[in-house]
Design a protein around this motif. Sequence first.
Motif, PDB file in Angstrom:
ATOM      1  N   MET A 138       0.806  -1.213   0.000  1.00 32.59           N
ATOM      2  CA  MET A 138       0.000   0.000   0.000  1.00 32.59           C
ATOM      3  C   MET A 138       0.847   1.274   0.000  1.00 32.59           C
ATOM      4  N   ASN A 139       1.978   1.274   0.676  1.00 32.28           N
ATOM      5  CA  ASN A 139       2.781   2.491   0.813  1.00 32.28           C
ATOM      6  C   ASN A 139       3.857   2.647  -0.258  1.00 32.28           C
ATOM      7  N   GLU A 140       3.864   1.824  -1.270  1.00 32.99           N
ATOM      8  CA  GLU A 140       4.916   1.892  -2.284  1.00 32.99           C
ATOM      9  C   GLU A 140       4.716   3.036  -3.271  1.00 32.99           C
ATOM     10  N   SER A 141       3.489   3.409  -3.532  1.00 30.97           N
ATOM     11  CA  SER A 141       3.256   4.506  -4.481  1.00 30.97           C
ATOM     12  C   SER A 141       1.944   5.205  -4.160  1.00 30.97           C
ATOM     13  N   LEU A 142       1.835   6.433  -4.594  1.00 31.49           N
ATOM     14  CA  LEU A 142       0.592   7.189  -4.436  1.00 31.49           C
ATOM     15  C   LEU A 142      -0.523   6.570  -5.283  1.00 31.49           C
ATOM     16  N   PHE A 143      -0.128   6.005  -6.399  1.00 32.93           N
ATOM     17  CA  PHE A 143      -1.072   5.350  -7.309  1.00 32.93           C
ATOM     18  C   PHE A 143      -1.828   4.232  -6.597  1.00 32.93           C
ATOM     19  N   THR A 144      -1.118   3.443  -5.814  1.00 30.42           N
ATOM     20  CA  THR A 144      -1.743   2.353  -5.075  1.00 30.42           C
ATOM     21  C   THR A 144      -2.401   2.856  -3.796  1.00 30.42           C
ATOM     22  N   LEU A 145      -1.787   3.811  -3.137  1.00 30.48           N
ATOM     23  CA  LEU A 145      -2.299   4.318  -1.870  1.00 30.48           C
ATOM     24  C   LEU A 145      -3.688   4.927  -2.014  1.00 30.48           C
ATOM     25  N   PHE A 146      -3.882   5.744  -3.040  1.00 29.68           N
ATOM     26  CA  PHE A 146      -5.167   6.422  -3.238  1.00 29.68           C
ATOM     27  C   PHE A 146      -6.123   5.654  -4.151  1.00 29.68           C
ATOM     28  N   ARG A 147      -5.716   4.467  -4.580  1.00 29.76           N
ATOM     29  CA  ARG A 147      -6.566   3.644  -5.475  1.00 29.76           C
ATOM     30  C   ARG A 147      -7.042   4.463  -6.678  1.00 29.76           C
ATOM     31  N   VAL A 148      -6.086   5.092  -7.306  1.00 31.16           N
ATOM     32  CA  VAL A 148      -6.357   6.006  -8.413  1.00 31.16           C
ATOM     33  C   VAL A 148      -7.095   5.311  -9.553  1.00 31.16           C
ATOM     34  N   SER A 149      -6.605   4.164  -9.961  1.00 34.51           N
ATOM     35  CA  SER A 149      -7.213   3.526 -11.125  1.00 34.51           C
ATOM     36  C   SER A 149      -8.592   2.954 -10.812  1.00 34.51           C
ATOM     37  N   HIS A 150      -8.821   2.512  -9.586  1.00 29.49           N
ATOM     38  CA  HIS A 150     -10.160   2.042  -9.226  1.00 29.49           C
ATOM     39  C   HIS A 150     -11.168   3.187  -9.308  1.00 29.49           C
ATOM     40  N   LEU A 151     -10.792   4.303  -8.725  1.00 25.91           N
ATOM     41  CA  LEU A 151     -11.692   5.464  -8.697  1.00 25.91           C
ATOM     42  C   LEU A 151     -11.980   5.987 -10.100  1.00 25.91           C
ATOM     43  N   THR A 152     -10.934   6.179 -10.883  1.00 30.25           N
ATOM     44  CA  THR A 152     -11.150   6.700 -12.240  1.00 30.25           C
ATOM     45  C   THR A 152     -11.885   5.689 -13.106  1.00 30.25           C
ATOM     46  N   GLY A 153     -11.561   4.416 -12.950  1.00 29.45           N
ATOM     47  CA  GLY A 153     -12.217   3.393 -13.758  1.00 29.45           C
ATOM     48  C   GLY A 153     -13.709   3.321 -13.508  1.00 29.45           C
ATOM     49  N   VAL A 154     -14.095   3.286 -12.250  1.00 38.91           N
ATOM     50  CA  VAL A 154     -15.523   3.210 -11.914  1.00 38.91           C
ATOM     51  C   VAL A 154     -16.245   4.468 -12.376  1.00 38.91           C
ATOM     52  N   LEU A 155     -15.627   5.618 -12.169  1.00 38.57           N
ATOM     53  CA  LEU A 155     -16.257   6.872 -12.591  1.00 38.57           C
ATOM     54  C   LEU A 155     -16.443   6.928 -14.108  1.00 38.57           C
ATOM     55  N   PHE A 156     -15.473   6.432 -14.845  1.00 41.70           N
ATOM     56  CA  PHE A 156     -15.597   6.440 -16.303  1.00 41.70           C
ATOM     57  C   PHE A 156     -16.587   5.398 -16.805  1.00 41.70           C
ATOM     58  N   ILE A 157     -16.731   4.303 -16.116  1.00 46.86           N
ATOM     59  CA  ILE A 157     -17.762   3.326 -16.492  1.00 46.86           C
ATOM     60  C   ILE A 157     -19.148   3.939 -16.302  1.00 46.86           C
ATOM     61  N   ILE A 158     -19.339   4.661 -15.198  1.00 48.99           N
ATOM     62  CA  ILE A 158     -20.634   5.308 -14.947  1.00 48.99           C
ATOM     63  C   ILE A 158     -20.913   6.396 -15.978  1.00 48.99           C
ATOM     64  N   ALA A 159     -19.915   7.250 -16.257  1.00 52.47           N
ATOM     65  CA  ALA A 159     -20.107   8.329 -17.225  1.00 52.47           C
ATOM     66  C   ALA A 159     -20.356   7.782 -18.632  1.00 52.47           C
ATOM     67  N   GLY A 160     -19.655   6.719 -18.997  1.00 48.15           N
ATOM     68  CA  GLY A 160     -19.873   6.106 -20.306  1.00 48.15           C
ATOM     69  C   GLY A 160     -21.261   5.497 -20.418  1.00 48.15           C
ATOM     70  N   GLY A 161     -21.718   4.868 -19.342  1.00 50.58           N
ATOM     71  CA  GLY A 161     -23.073   4.310 -19.333  1.00 50.58           C
ATOM     72  C   GLY A 161     -24.130   5.403 -19.479  1.00 50.58           C
ATOM     73  N   LEU A 162     -23.924   6.524 -18.803  1.00 52.14           N
ATOM     74  CA  LEU A 162     -24.868   7.642 -18.929  1.00 52.14           C
ATOM     75  C   LEU A 162     -24.865   8.210 -20.352  1.00 52.14           C
ATOM     76  N   SER A 163     -23.692   8.288 -20.969  1.00 50.52           N
ATOM     77  CA  SER A 163     -23.623   8.779 -22.351  1.00 50.52           C
ATOM     78  C   SER A 163     -24.330   7.827 -23.305  1.00 50.52           C
ATOM     79  N   ASN A 164     -24.252   6.539 -23.031  1.00 48.93           N
ATOM     80  CA  ASN A 164     -24.955   5.560 -23.865  1.00 48.93           C
ATOM     81  C   ASN A 164     -26.463   5.623 -23.681  1.00 48.93           C
ATOM     82  N   LEU A 165     -26.919   5.978 -22.500  1.00 49.67           N
ATOM     83  CA  LEU A 165     -28.351   6.026 -22.221  1.00 49.67           C
ATOM     84  C   LEU A 165     -29.043   7.270 -22.770  1.00 49.67           C
TER      85      LEU A 165
END
Length: 183
Positions: free
Chosen positions: A79-106
């Motif tokens: 967990m403490n090796e990088s900020l990328f892992t510490l803040f779960r950057v890719s999880h947060l951005t990935g989920v947010l982009f899946i939601i935004a993409g779904g809304l654009s499709n709807l």
Amino acid sequence: MTCTSVDMDIHRADEQSVRSGRREPPSVQYYRASEMVPDDKGLLHDLLQKQPAVLGSLQISSGLLSVGVGIIFSLAQEMNESLFTLFRVSHLTGVLFIIAGGLSNLLFKYPGLLPVSYVANCGCIVVAAVAACLIIVDLSDWNPAYEQYLRVELLELCVLGLELILSTILCFWFSREKSSKSL
């Protein structure tokens, strides 16, 4: 089989004048529209002609890639090796982009989601910009012991760049549509 006797000749009013012995030119009728009727355009017609669902689908696929990269990093790094892992950057951005993409499709089916989709894409821009800054800080303070993760973080930075471009284009289209509706 049945048989019937049906008169198949074309009968015209002009034939009466020929039978009476007078030769009159045939009467020709033309159709002339008296009023132009505009095409009935649905809600968000101009926006939907630009195919925001295609960009929404790209957002969903890049979001899934980000979530996958995040899972790999969370399993492979401490967990403490990088900020990328510490803040779960890719999880947060990935989920947010899946939601935004779904809304654009709807938007095709539910045009009332335009303001929600606009806000979601603006949020994606902000979160992706912050995430890109965190990755850049990680890359600038890189520990040579974790060299194997460098390429994956660069891949995630490229995916974030793609997500930023997609969300910016969609926000621009949505804002133009919202301003044209308010006129």
